[in-house]
Design an enzyme around this catalytic site. Structure first.
Site, PDB file in Angstrom:
ATOM      1  N   ASP A   1      29.259   3.560  16.594  1.00  0.00           N
ATOM      2  CA  ASP A   1      28.788   3.616  17.980  1.00  0.00           C
ATOM      3  C   ASP A   1      27.306   3.875  18.113  1.00  0.00           C
ATOM      4  OD1 ASP A   1      31.209   3.038  19.035  1.00  0.00           O
ATOM      5  OD2 ASP A   1      31.870   5.115  18.987  1.00  0.00           O
TER       6      ASP A   1
ATOM      7  N   HIS B   1      32.158  11.924  12.182  1.00  0.00           N
ATOM      8  CA  HIS B   1      33.458  11.271  12.287  1.00  0.00           C
ATOM      9  C   HIS B   1      34.501  12.159  11.645  1.00  0.00           C
ATOM     10  CE1 HIS B   1      36.587   8.237  11.953  1.00  0.00           C
ATOM     11  NE2 HIS B   1      35.936   7.625  12.921  1.00  0.00           N
TER      12      HIS B   1
HETATM   13  N1  ACO Z   1      26.259  16.458  16.576  1.00  0.00           N
HETATM   14  C1  ACO Z   1      26.041  17.761  16.199  1.00  0.00           C
HETATM   15  N2  ACO Z   1      26.932  18.485  15.479  1.00  0.00           N
HETATM   16  C2  ACO Z   1      28.065  17.884  15.126  1.00  0.00           C
HETATM   17  C3  ACO Z   1      28.349  16.529  15.479  1.00  0.00           C
HETATM   18  C4  ACO Z   1      27.374  15.832  16.222  1.00  0.00           C
HETATM   19  N3  ACO Z   1      27.585  14.555  16.591  1.00  0.00           N
HETATM   20  N4  ACO Z   1      29.566  16.192  15.003  1.00  0.00           N
HETATM   21  C5  ACO Z   1      30.037  17.291  14.365  1.00  0.00           C
HETATM   22  N5  ACO Z   1      29.130  18.312  14.437  1.00  0.00           N
HETATM   23  C6  ACO Z   1      29.225  19.631  13.804  1.00  0.00           C
HETATM   24  C7  ACO Z   1      30.200  20.547  14.539  1.00  0.00           C
HETATM   25  O1  ACO Z   1      29.548  21.301  15.524  1.00  0.00           O
HETATM   26  C8  ACO Z   1      30.707  21.391  13.397  1.00  0.00           C
HETATM   27  O2  ACO Z   1      29.729  22.330  13.086  1.00  0.00           O
HETATM   28  P1  ACO Z   1      30.158  23.808  12.565  1.00  0.00           P
HETATM   29  O3  ACO Z   1      30.857  23.585  11.249  1.00  0.00           O
HETATM   30  O4  ACO Z   1      28.875  24.550  12.444  1.00  0.00           O
HETATM   31  O5  ACO Z   1      31.065  24.389  13.594  1.00  0.00           O
HETATM   32  C9  ACO Z   1      30.785  20.428  12.231  1.00  0.00           C
HETATM   33  O6  ACO Z   1      29.774  19.432  12.504  1.00  0.00           O
HETATM   34  C10 ACO Z   1      32.123  19.762  12.054  1.00  0.00           C
HETATM   35  O7  ACO Z   1      32.440  19.135  13.286  1.00  0.00           O
HETATM   36  P2  ACO Z   1      33.895  18.961  13.861  1.00  0.00           P
HETATM   37  O8  ACO Z   1      33.810  18.949  15.348  1.00  0.00           O
HETATM   38  O9  ACO Z   1      34.826  19.927  13.204  1.00  0.00           O
HETATM   39  O10 ACO Z   1      34.254  17.535  13.320  1.00  0.00           O
HETATM   40  P3  ACO Z   1      35.424  16.693  13.834  1.00  0.00           P
HETATM   41  O11 ACO Z   1      35.860  15.917  12.675  1.00  0.00           O
HETATM   42  O12 ACO Z   1      36.444  17.498  14.546  1.00  0.00           O
HETATM   43  O13 ACO Z   1      34.714  15.786  14.963  1.00  0.00           O
HETATM   44  C11 ACO Z   1      33.762  13.986  16.105  1.00  0.00           C
HETATM   45  C12 ACO Z   1      34.464  14.459  14.823  1.00  0.00           C
HETATM   46  C13 ACO Z   1      34.609  14.335  17.341  1.00  0.00           C
HETATM   47  C14 ACO Z   1      33.610  12.469  16.038  1.00  0.00           C
HETATM   48  C15 ACO Z   1      32.377  14.656  16.198  1.00  0.00           C
HETATM   49  O14 ACO Z   1      31.637  14.383  15.039  1.00  0.00           O
HETATM   50  C16 ACO Z   1      31.601  14.224  17.442  1.00  0.00           C
HETATM   51  O15 ACO Z   1      31.851  14.751  18.525  1.00  0.00           O
HETATM   52  N6  ACO Z   1      30.655  13.257  17.310  1.00  0.00           N
HETATM   53  C17 ACO Z   1      29.899  12.753  18.428  1.00  0.00           C
HETATM   54  C18 ACO Z   1      30.762  11.790  19.230  1.00  0.00           C
HETATM   55  C19 ACO Z   1      30.937  10.463  18.537  1.00  0.00           C
HETATM   56  O16 ACO Z   1      29.988   9.851  18.062  1.00  0.00           O
HETATM   57  N7  ACO Z   1      32.196  10.004  18.508  1.00  0.00           N
HETATM   58  C20 ACO Z   1      32.514   8.688  17.947  1.00  0.00           C
HETATM   59  C21 ACO Z   1      33.590   8.790  16.935  1.00  0.00           C
HETATM   60  S1  ACO Z   1      33.777   7.218  16.176  1.00  0.00           S
HETATM   61  C22 ACO Z   1      34.741   6.345  17.216  1.00  0.00           C
HETATM   62  O17 ACO Z   1      35.510   6.824  18.017  1.00  0.00           O
HETATM   63  C23 ACO Z   1      34.595   4.867  17.057  1.00  0.00           C
END
Ligand code: ACO
Length: 435
Positions: A370, A312
């Site tokens: 979720d 998140h």
């Molecule tokens: N699976 C694997 N790796 C992940 C995930 C994941 N679900 N989420 C983040 N990461 C990793 C990224 O690849 C990144 O790795 P790095 O540092 O090696 O490059 C690191 O964790 C940080 O991730 P960011 O993308 O910078 O985090 P951000 O805060 O931008 O993204 C997000 C948040 C979009 C929710 C992301 O975690 C994601 O895509 N999760 C899966 C989708 C999801 O469950 N969304 C629901 C959000 S809650 C809602 O809307 C109610």
């Protein structure tokens, strides 16, 4: 806002710096007011994805991502989820205070008596293909409401704004249920005023002219909890979109349609659908035995695979909604005799493996709401492609509360971000034969 503290900006090349006021909220990080940055320095800030930018002042919802805290108007989500129903939560988000018994009864009556949509809307639905994604249908039908309720579109009239808010909260379940009924070729089921908000929605979804829907209190309460947990979430992508659309003076139905469109994406509201699809796929490939391979793929940057329902932007410790949703998941599966549901078991194992894996621990990736809400919705009989519509229905109140707060702000301006331009500098158009 107190502006005694100042932030000073200096440049390494010696060009003139500038000083900016720093404001404190009631809780949360202070903000540096950079509105005069361009005027003072000729430079913009660069913050794609709003990683460090507060785009507005708000008094609705507060999240402390490190503590895993979510407050609606100061009340913790854990208390609201057990002590209030969804419409009380809506009242709180809209008005700033929990309703008294009398205020609640009047609010519930207002919402109940606006649940029917204009009869002509049914023809609007018939314009869609039956296999259209229900979010496509919802974007269209919510936007179309601006064409039906002309009597409440003056956004500077407080009463108009209120009636639009009530209409949106009241009609959203009707539209979502209509989108579902249309997709399965069943007749629309009209709302019934003697049922509560969530029970009425479930009946519009699952009753048909041949068979009445038997309301099950445990399931209705589960749906109500899903709605409470998704009612608002501060300045997320869809809420910010609603604010941006509304900043131009667009009508509330058009703004909420923009919110619905933004919510559709898998990184936002589409995550519970994507999460359930991921679990189904993993189950089909061998279930728990394949978790190791799957996690390896998720950790491989080039695979493009993410563990859906994990991570998140704001919660970097735990998502308090995930804990409540897990509780609801147990309740619903027990009520339906599905304690041994293989998907739920798989989700629990996957969660455990991920939480013990260094990749997720170091990146502070925890299950979000979720991760469980898809399993609950599936158990309630809601089809996977309707999950995001349920989220949209729940979030409508948060969108409208934020939209209303923005319109009421005397300092409100049209949202107009700037850019760091990296394209071609000025050049000449050559005649077609010379290109
Ligand atoms: N699976 C694997 N790796 C992940 C995930 C994941 N679900 N989420 C983040 N990461 C990793 C990224 O690849 C990144 O790795 P790095 O540092 O090696 O490059 C690191 O964790 C940080 O991730 P960011 O993308 O910078 O985090 P951000 O805060 O931008 O993204 C997000 C948040 C979009 C929710 C992301 O975690 C994601 O895509 N999760 C899966 C989708 C999801 O469950 N969304 C629901 C959000 S809650 C809602 O809307 C109610």
């Amino acid at each position: 806002m107190s502006n005694e503290l100042k932030a000073t900006l200096t440049f390494s090349d010696g060009s003139p710096g500038a000083e900016f006021p720093v404001y404190s909220g009631t809780i949360g990080p202070d903000v540096i007011d950079i509105r005069k940055l361009y005027a003072q320095t000729g430079k913009f800030t660069f913050d794609p994805g709003f990683m460090s930018t507060a785009a507005c002042e708000s008094a609705i919802t507060y999240i402390d991502g490190d503590k895993g805290e979510l407050l609606y108007r100061g009340y913790p989500i854990e208390e609201l989820a057990v002590s209030c129903d969804y419409l009380e939560t809506c009242y709180l988000l809209l008005h700033g205070e929990l309703p008294s018994a009398d205020q609640k009864s009047r609010f519930v009556t207002s919402v109940t008596y606006h649940t029917m949509v204009h009869e002509q809307m049914t023809r609007f639905f018939q314009g869609f293909r039956r296999d259209a994604h229900p979010m496509a249908v919802l974007c269209g039908s919510v936007g179309a409401m601006s064409a039906f309720y002309h009597d409440s579109l003056d956004i500077y009239n407080l009463e108009h704004r209120y009636i639009s808010a009530i209409r949106l909260i009241a009609k959203m379940p009707t539209l979502v249920a209509m989108a579902y009924k249309y997709s399965i070729g069943q007749p629309f089921v009209y709302p019934r005023n003697d049922l509560g908000y969530s029970a009425n929605f479930m009946r519009m979804m699952f009753a048909n002219p041949c068979e009445e829907y038997k309301v099950n209190d445990v399931l209705v309460r589960a749906l109500d909890r899903i709605l409470i947990l998704h009612a608002d979430h501060e300045q997320n992508a869809s809420t910010s979109t609603v604010r941006l659309a509304g900043s131009s003076g667009a009508n509330p139905f058009a703004c909420i349609a923009a919110g619905v469109a933004t919510l559709w994406g898998p990184a936002h509201g589409g995550a519970n659908e994507a999460c359930l699809l991921m679990l189904n796929e993993l189950q089909a490939q061998g279930g728990a035995d394949k978790i190791g391979d799957f996690i390896a793929k998720v950790k491989d940057k080039h695979s493009g695979v993410k563990l859906m329902g994990f991570g998140h932007r704001v919660y970097k410790n735990f998502d308090p909604r995930a804990k409540l949703m897990r509780e609801t998941c147990y309740e619903v599966l027990n009520e339906l005799g599905l304690q041994d549901d293989p998907l739920f078991k798989l989700a629990m194992t996957l969660e455990k493996v991920a939480l013990e894996d260094d990749y997720f621990v170091t990146r502070k990736l925890y299950p979000n709401v979720d991760f469980y809400s898809g399993i609950v919705q599936k158990a309630l009989g809601i089809p996977t492609d309707l999950f995001t519509c349920i989220f949209a229905l729940a979030r409508t109140v948060g969108w409208i509360a934020n939209w209303n707060e923005m319109i009421s702000d005397p300092d409100q301006k049209i949202g107009r971000p700037r850019q760091l331009f990296k394209g071609n500098v000025r050049r000449q158009v050559l005649p077609i034969g010379q290109r």
